[in-house]
Design a protein around this motif. Structure first.
Motif, PDB file in Angstrom:
ATOM      1  N   ARG A 140       0.855  -1.133   0.222  1.00 32.22           N
ATOM      2  CA  ARG A 140      -0.048   0.062  -0.151  1.00 32.22           C
ATOM      3  C   ARG A 140       0.881   1.066   0.072  1.00 32.22           C
ATOM      4  O   ARG A 140       1.677   1.418   0.841  1.00 32.22           O
ATOM      5  N   ALA A 141       0.750   1.993  -0.852  1.00 31.46           N
ATOM      6  CA  ALA A 141       1.676   3.336  -0.985  1.00 31.46           C
ATOM      7  C   ALA A 141       0.597   4.280  -0.429  1.00 31.46           C
ATOM      8  O   ALA A 141      -0.435   4.490  -0.745  1.00 31.46           O
ATOM      9  N   ILE A 142       1.330   4.993   0.736  1.00 28.35           N
ATOM     10  CA  ILE A 142       0.620   5.728   1.483  1.00 28.35           C
ATOM     11  C   ILE A 142       1.084   7.262   1.117  1.00 28.35           C
ATOM     12  O   ILE A 142       0.296   8.310   1.558  1.00 28.35           O
ATOM     13  N   ALA A 143       2.236   7.638   0.357  1.00 30.36           N
ATOM     14  CA  ALA A 143       2.408   8.884   0.312  1.00 30.36           C
ATOM     15  C   ALA A 143       3.717   8.836  -0.954  1.00 30.36           C
ATOM     16  O   ALA A 143       4.344   7.625  -0.614  1.00 30.36           O
ATOM     17  N   VAL A 144       4.183   9.849  -1.423  1.00 26.78           N
ATOM     18  CA  VAL A 144       5.220   9.912  -2.239  1.00 26.78           C
ATOM     19  C   VAL A 144       6.030  11.289  -1.538  1.00 26.78           C
ATOM     20  O   VAL A 144       5.425  12.372  -1.238  1.00 26.78           O
ATOM     21  N   THR A 145       7.367  11.197  -1.771  1.00 24.13           N
ATOM     22  CA  THR A 145       8.003  12.149  -0.913  1.00 24.13           C
ATOM     23  C   THR A 145       8.474  13.518  -1.736  1.00 24.13           C
ATOM     24  O   THR A 145       8.920  14.451  -1.286  1.00 24.13           O
ATOM     25  N   THR A 146       8.182  13.591  -2.930  1.00 24.58           N
ATOM     26  CA  THR A 146       8.358  14.732  -3.696  1.00 24.58           C
ATOM     27  C   THR A 146       7.210  15.810  -3.684  1.00 24.58           C
ATOM     28  O   THR A 146       6.122  15.542  -3.097  1.00 24.58           O
ATOM     29  N   ALA A 147       7.396  17.034  -4.015  1.00 24.58           N
ATOM     30  CA  ALA A 147       6.548  18.129  -3.686  1.00 24.58           C
ATOM     31  C   ALA A 147       5.373  18.027  -4.596  1.00 24.58           C
ATOM     32  O   ALA A 147       4.213  18.440  -4.267  1.00 24.58           O
ATOM     33  N   THR A 148       5.399  17.202  -5.741  1.00 22.74           N
ATOM     34  CA  THR A 148       4.130  16.787  -6.712  1.00 22.74           C
ATOM     35  C   THR A 148       3.786  15.558  -6.756  1.00 22.74           C
ATOM     36  O   THR A 148       4.901  14.671  -6.591  1.00 22.74           O
ATOM     37  N   ARG A 149       2.838  15.164  -7.085  1.00 21.50           N
ATOM     38  CA  ARG A 149       2.382  13.632  -7.146  1.00 21.50           C
ATOM     39  C   ARG A 149       2.982  12.947  -8.106  1.00 21.50           C
ATOM     40  O   ARG A 149       3.650  13.489  -9.388  1.00 21.50           O
ATOM     41  N   ALA A 150       3.471  11.491  -8.271  1.00 23.02           N
ATOM     42  CA  ALA A 150       3.832  10.788  -9.119  1.00 23.02           C
ATOM     43  C   ALA A 150       2.777  10.430 -10.197  1.00 23.02           C
ATOM     44  O   ALA A 150       1.625  10.086  -9.778  1.00 23.02           O
ATOM     45  N   ALA A 151       3.152  10.427 -11.456  1.00 27.95           N
ATOM     46  CA  ALA A 151       2.274  10.400 -12.527  1.00 27.95           C
ATOM     47  C   ALA A 151       1.626   8.893 -12.515  1.00 27.95           C
ATOM     48  O   ALA A 151       0.575   8.622 -13.048  1.00 27.95           O
ATOM     49  N   VAL A 152       2.662   7.948 -12.065  1.00 26.54           N
ATOM     50  CA  VAL A 152       2.338   6.470 -12.242  1.00 26.54           C
ATOM     51  C   VAL A 152       1.558   6.387 -10.823  1.00 26.54           C
ATOM     52  O   VAL A 152       0.842   5.297 -11.098  1.00 26.54           O
ATOM     53  N   LEU A 153       1.319   7.036  -9.990  1.00 29.30           N
ATOM     54  CA  LEU A 153       0.674   6.989  -8.911  1.00 29.30           C
ATOM     55  C   LEU A 153      -0.386   8.127  -8.430  1.00 29.30           C
ATOM     56  O   LEU A 153      -0.050   8.866  -7.319  1.00 29.30           O
ATOM     57  N   PRO A 154      -1.198   8.589  -9.433  1.00 25.61           N
ATOM     58  CA  PRO A 154      -1.859   9.696  -9.366  1.00 25.61           C
ATOM     59  C   PRO A 154      -2.727   9.779  -8.151  1.00 25.61           C
ATOM     60  O   PRO A 154      -3.104  11.163  -7.657  1.00 25.61           O
ATOM     61  N   ASN A 155      -2.938   8.816  -7.453  1.00 20.62           N
ATOM     62  CA  ASN A 155      -4.039   8.852  -6.352  1.00 20.62           C
ATOM     63  C   ASN A 155      -3.355   8.851  -4.921  1.00 20.62           C
ATOM     64  O   ASN A 155      -4.003   8.912  -3.715  1.00 20.62           O
ATOM     65  N   VAL A 156      -2.213   8.817  -5.170  1.00 20.14           N
ATOM     66  CA  VAL A 156      -1.264   8.714  -3.557  1.00 20.14           C
ATOM     67  C   VAL A 156      -0.852  10.281  -3.484  1.00 20.14           C
ATOM     68  O   VAL A 156      -0.198  10.857  -4.235  1.00 20.14           O
ATOM     69  N   PRO A 157      -1.112  10.567  -2.274  1.00 21.32           N
ATOM     70  CA  PRO A 157      -0.871  12.035  -1.952  1.00 21.32           C
ATOM     71  C   PRO A 157       0.654  12.063  -1.739  1.00 21.32           C
ATOM     72  O   PRO A 157       1.355  11.302  -1.522  1.00 21.32           O
ATOM     73  N   THR A 158       1.134  13.420  -1.702  1.00 25.98           N
ATOM     74  CA  THR A 158       2.563  13.759  -1.373  1.00 25.98           C
ATOM     75  C   THR A 158       2.726  13.644   0.059  1.00 25.98           C
ATOM     76  O   THR A 158       1.552  13.990   0.715  1.00 25.98           O
ATOM     77  N   VAL A 159       3.769  13.834   0.743  1.00 28.38           N
ATOM     78  CA  VAL A 159       3.963  13.868   1.923  1.00 28.38           C
ATOM     79  C   VAL A 159       3.468  15.287   2.476  1.00 28.38           C
ATOM     80  O   VAL A 159       3.014  15.381   3.644  1.00 28.38           O
TER      81      VAL A 159
END
Length: 244
Positions: A140-159
């Motif tokens: 389960r991906a709960i966040a990505v660490t960059t300032a913008t979302r990842a295009a391949v995981l568009p529904n995963v929020p940023t930190v």
């Protein structure tokens, strides 16, 4: 590359570890800044904050709350001491004021296996390494660490979106030549790398694995490296990380 002739025929692709090693490894046989000529910041990618699909942790707030409720109980995997997957968590811990126990592995593969086997609770992994497990529903991906979302995981929020203002960590890849490489060669290499990475099918292939093509100027890569060195130095020193 640092010891090669400055003729543009010997080049290297370096990643975030290049800036980290400036502090992590005090006896490097080269100077991180002075011995290289930047060509282009080729691409960047987020780390993805992930847990096992069966974990009770469903959001970044759940993770923070769990870490605060029982200091040090949560275990996080990394691809090794001083790796971005290690220091990214240490920076997160410093930022939000929590403690978690580091469990280093010899590479991202064994760390991913550890999450699959429920040996550890979470990981901040390079998106390209864990994307297949996320897409398969095992992580389960709960966040990505960059300032913008990842295009391949568009529904995963940023930190940042999940409640940690200003947090922005990426794995970056830069192309370098030897120090003293003449400017006409630097500009030629820069133009060709940027052109190649923006060929539609090449760009699509790179971005399908979670990376964002940048293709910066040499000056922008130089500024980026100079900013990253003190940033990661602070984390390395605060966490007491040593090279192994």
């Amino acid at each position: 590359v640092a010891k090669s002739p400055p003729d543009g025929y010997t080049i290297v692709l370096l990643l975030t570890a290049h800036a980290i090693n400036a502090t992590l490894m005090p006896k490097l046989p080269y100077d991180t800044v002075k011995d290289f000529t930047p060509i282009t910041l080729a691409a960047v990618a987020p780390l993805v904050v992930e847990v096992h699909a069966d974990s009770p942790i469903r959001t970044l707030r759940d993770l923070i709350d769990a870490a605060k409720a029982d200091k040090g109980k949560l275990n996080y995997a990394s691809a090794g001491p001083g790796n971005t997957s290690h220091l990214g968590v240490e920076l997160f811990k410093m930022t939000v004021g929590v403690d978690m126990t580091h469990v280093p592995y010899k590479g991202s593969g064994p760390a991913i296996t550890a999450i699959l086997g429920r040996e550890v609770d979470l990981m901040f992994d390079a998106i390209g390494s864990s994307l297949p497990q996320i897409q398969a529903g095992k992580f389960r991906a709960i966040a990505v660490t960059t300032a913008t979302r990842a295009a391949v995981l568009p529904n995963v929020p940023t930190v940042q979106e999940a409640g940690v203002p200003g947090f922005d960590v990426s794995v970056w890849y830069g192309v370098f030549a030897a120090a003293g490489t003449p400017q006409p060669i630097v500009q030629k290499l820069n133009a060709e790398f940027v052109r190649a990475m923006n060929v539609p099918e090449v760009k699509k292939q790179i971005e399908s694995s979670g990376y964002n093509v940048v293709g910066s100027t040499p000056e922008a890569l130089d500024a980026h490296v100079r900013a990253e060195i003190p940033r990661w130095a602070k984390v390395v020193k605060a966490a007491g990380v040593t090279a192994q």
